[in-house]
Design a protein around this motif. Structure first.
Motif, short mmCIF file in Angstrom:
data_model
loop_
_atom_site.label_atom_id
_atom_site.label_comp_id
_atom_site.label_asym_id
_atom_site.label_seq_id
_atom_site.Cartn_x
_atom_site.Cartn_y
_atom_site.Cartn_z
N SER A 117 25.20 13.09 -6.80
CA SER A 117 25.97 13.15 -8.07
C SER A 117 27.58 12.93 -8.05
CB SER A 117 25.51 14.46 -8.67
OG SER A 117 25.92 15.71 -7.97
N GLU A 118 27.80 13.04 -6.75
CA GLU A 118 29.24 12.80 -6.36
C GLU A 118 29.31 11.96 -5.01
OE1 GLU A 118 30.47 16.99 -4.54
OE2 GLU A 118 30.65 16.67 -6.41
N LEU A 119 30.73 11.38 -4.83
CA LEU A 119 30.91 10.61 -3.69
C LEU A 119 31.99 11.30 -3.00
CD1 LEU A 119 31.08 7.14 -5.28
CD2 LEU A 119 29.38 7.92 -3.82
N SER A 120 31.95 11.06 -1.38
CA SER A 120 33.09 11.52 -0.62
C SER A 120 34.34 11.00 -1.15
CB SER A 120 32.79 11.45 0.66
OG SER A 120 32.73 10.00 1.05
N PRO A 121 35.48 11.89 -1.02
CA PRO A 121 36.96 11.41 -1.47
C PRO A 121 37.15 9.86 -0.71
CG PRO A 121 37.02 13.42 -1.04
CD PRO A 121 35.48 13.29 -0.60
N ASP A 122 36.60 9.62 0.31
CA ASP A 122 36.97 8.35 1.09
C ASP A 122 36.29 7.14 1.14
OD1 ASP A 122 34.89 9.40 2.27
OD2 ASP A 122 35.74 9.12 4.58
N SER A 180 29.04 -2.43 -14.02
CA SER A 180 30.52 -2.56 -13.85
C SER A 180 31.28 -3.69 -14.85
CB SER A 180 31.27 -2.24 -12.34
OG SER A 180 30.76 -3.51 -11.63
N GLY A 181 30.39 -4.42 -15.37
CA GLY A 181 30.83 -5.81 -15.81
C GLY A 181 31.65 -6.71 -14.97
N GLN A 182 31.11 -6.98 -13.92
CA GLN A 182 31.57 -8.00 -13.00
C GLN A 182 30.60 -8.94 -12.82
OE1 GLN A 182 33.89 -6.22 -9.30
NE2 GLN A 182 32.69 -4.47 -9.87
N PRO A 183 31.10 -10.12 -12.37
CA PRO A 183 30.25 -11.56 -12.18
C PRO A 183 29.39 -11.32 -10.79
CG PRO A 183 32.36 -12.21 -11.68
CD PRO A 183 32.64 -10.90 -12.24
N TYR A 184 28.42 -11.96 -10.93
CA TYR A 184 27.63 -11.85 -9.62
C TYR A 184 26.70 -13.02 -9.27
CZ TYR A 184 24.81 -9.87 -5.78
OH TYR A 184 24.29 -9.76 -4.65
N ALA A 185 26.75 -13.50 -8.04
CA ALA A 185 25.96 -14.74 -7.57
C ALA A 185 25.59 -14.35 -6.15
CB ALA A 185 27.02 -16.11 -7.68
N THR A 234 19.78 6.44 -13.19
CA THR A 234 20.63 6.38 -12.16
C THR A 234 22.14 5.62 -12.57
OG1 THR A 234 19.00 6.06 -10.55
CG2 THR A 234 21.17 5.64 -9.84
N SER A 235 22.91 6.95 -12.50
CA SER A 235 24.34 6.31 -12.81
C SER A 235 24.98 5.53 -11.82
CB SER A 235 25.16 7.61 -13.21
OG SER A 235 25.57 8.21 -11.83
N LEU A 236 26.15 4.99 -12.09
CA LEU A 236 26.87 4.12 -11.12
C LEU A 236 27.29 4.84 -10.06
CD1 LEU A 236 27.91 1.26 -10.32
CD2 LEU A 236 29.89 1.77 -11.65
N VAL A 237 27.56 6.08 -10.10
CA VAL A 237 28.04 6.96 -9.04
C VAL A 237 26.78 7.13 -7.96
CG1 VAL A 237 27.59 9.14 -10.08
CG2 VAL A 237 29.46 9.12 -8.19
N GLY A 238 25.72 7.45 -8.46
CA GLY A 238 24.51 7.55 -7.60
C GLY A 238 24.04 6.52 -7.16
N VAL A 250 34.99 -1.50 -8.97
CA VAL A 250 34.45 -0.48 -9.79
C VAL A 250 35.85 0.51 -10.27
CG1 VAL A 250 33.06 1.47 -9.92
CG2 VAL A 250 32.35 -0.61 -8.78
N ARG A 251 35.77 0.75 -11.53
CA ARG A 251 37.13 1.82 -11.81
C ARG A 251 36.27 3.22 -11.92
NH1 ARG A 251 36.97 -2.30 -15.74
NH2 ARG A 251 36.50 -0.57 -17.51
N ASP A 252 37.35 4.17 -11.42
CA ASP A 252 36.92 5.77 -11.69
C ASP A 252 36.04 5.85 -13.09
OD1 ASP A 252 37.71 5.78 -9.10
OD2 ASP A 252 39.43 6.90 -9.79
N VAL A 253 36.58 5.45 -14.11
CA VAL A 253 36.04 5.65 -15.50
C VAL A 253 34.57 5.28 -15.61
CG1 VAL A 253 36.88 3.65 -16.61
CG2 VAL A 253 36.56 5.83 -17.85
#
Length: 199
Positions: A72-77, A134-139, A35-39, A21-24
């Motif tokens: 609505s936000e994630l911890s820095p780590d 995030s546009g990634q493959p999944y199985a 629900t957004s990706l960050v959520g 997952v990219r920050d953008v």
């Protein structure tokens, strides 16, 4: 199933998805309504801790708590901490004791076996959510899907396919030849063909 499911592949896959997952993309929409990706990642963060405690029967004093509002936000780590927690989750469910007796998760008392299947479902279905957002493959493996369905099928039947508040929405119809993962995703109220540009 003659043996208990192994959550390790699903947990490792989730960690790999999070690394991709990219920050953008953190504000991107997900298959989970409103629900957004960050959520969603924040929700995964919380559920990993809750289901690790459920496996070890190390329930906080006063009992486990229902899920709080989606963050609505994630911890820095989060990029290092959540994968470490995923490893701990998988390791905890490798113990046969985790699957026996009673436990708690999210304020609900259930058997260890039920909790293990719910934990698997959270990893697999939310893994699919994050992959799509995030546009990634999944199985997912057949044994993982079987574990998920051990929880999802009874829940869907009890709700007459109308959905379970706080868990998933009304089941989405699928064709008879739909892939097992697509059937699972549809049962949890998601469109298997969902993409971010179709929200």
């Amino acid at each position: 199933m003659t043996s208990t499911p192994d959550l390790t592949p699903a947990a490792r896959r989730m960690a790999e998805l999070l690394a991709g997952v990219r920050d953008v993309q953190l504000t991107a929409p997900t298959p989970c309504e409103d629900t957004s990706l960050v959520g969603l990642i924040g929700h995964v963060d919380g559920l990993v801790i809750a289901f690790t405690q459920a496996a070890t029967k190390d329930i906080p004093e006063g009992g486990s708590q229902p899920p709080s509002d989606v963050p609505s936000e994630l911890s820095p780590d989060w990029r290092t901490r959540i994968p470490e927690q995923l490893d701990a989750l998988a390791a905890a469910w490798l113990s046969p004791d985790a699957w026996h007796g009673m436990t708690e998760a999210g304020g609900i008392t259930m058997s260890g076996a039920e909790a293990g299947n719910v934990a698997m479902n959270e990893l697999v279905v939310h893994g699919w959510d994050i992959a799509r957002a995030s546009g990634q493959p999944y199985a997912a493996g057949a044994d993982e899907i079987e574990s998920c369905l051990a929880f999802v099928y009874p829940a869907v039947e009890q709700s007459d396919g109308k959905g379970v508040p706080g868990l998933f929405g009304p089941a989405v119809p699928t064709s008879g030849d739909a892939a097992p993962l697509d059937r699972l995703i549809a049962l949890t109220g998601r469109d298997p063909s969902w993409t971010p540009d179709r929200t």
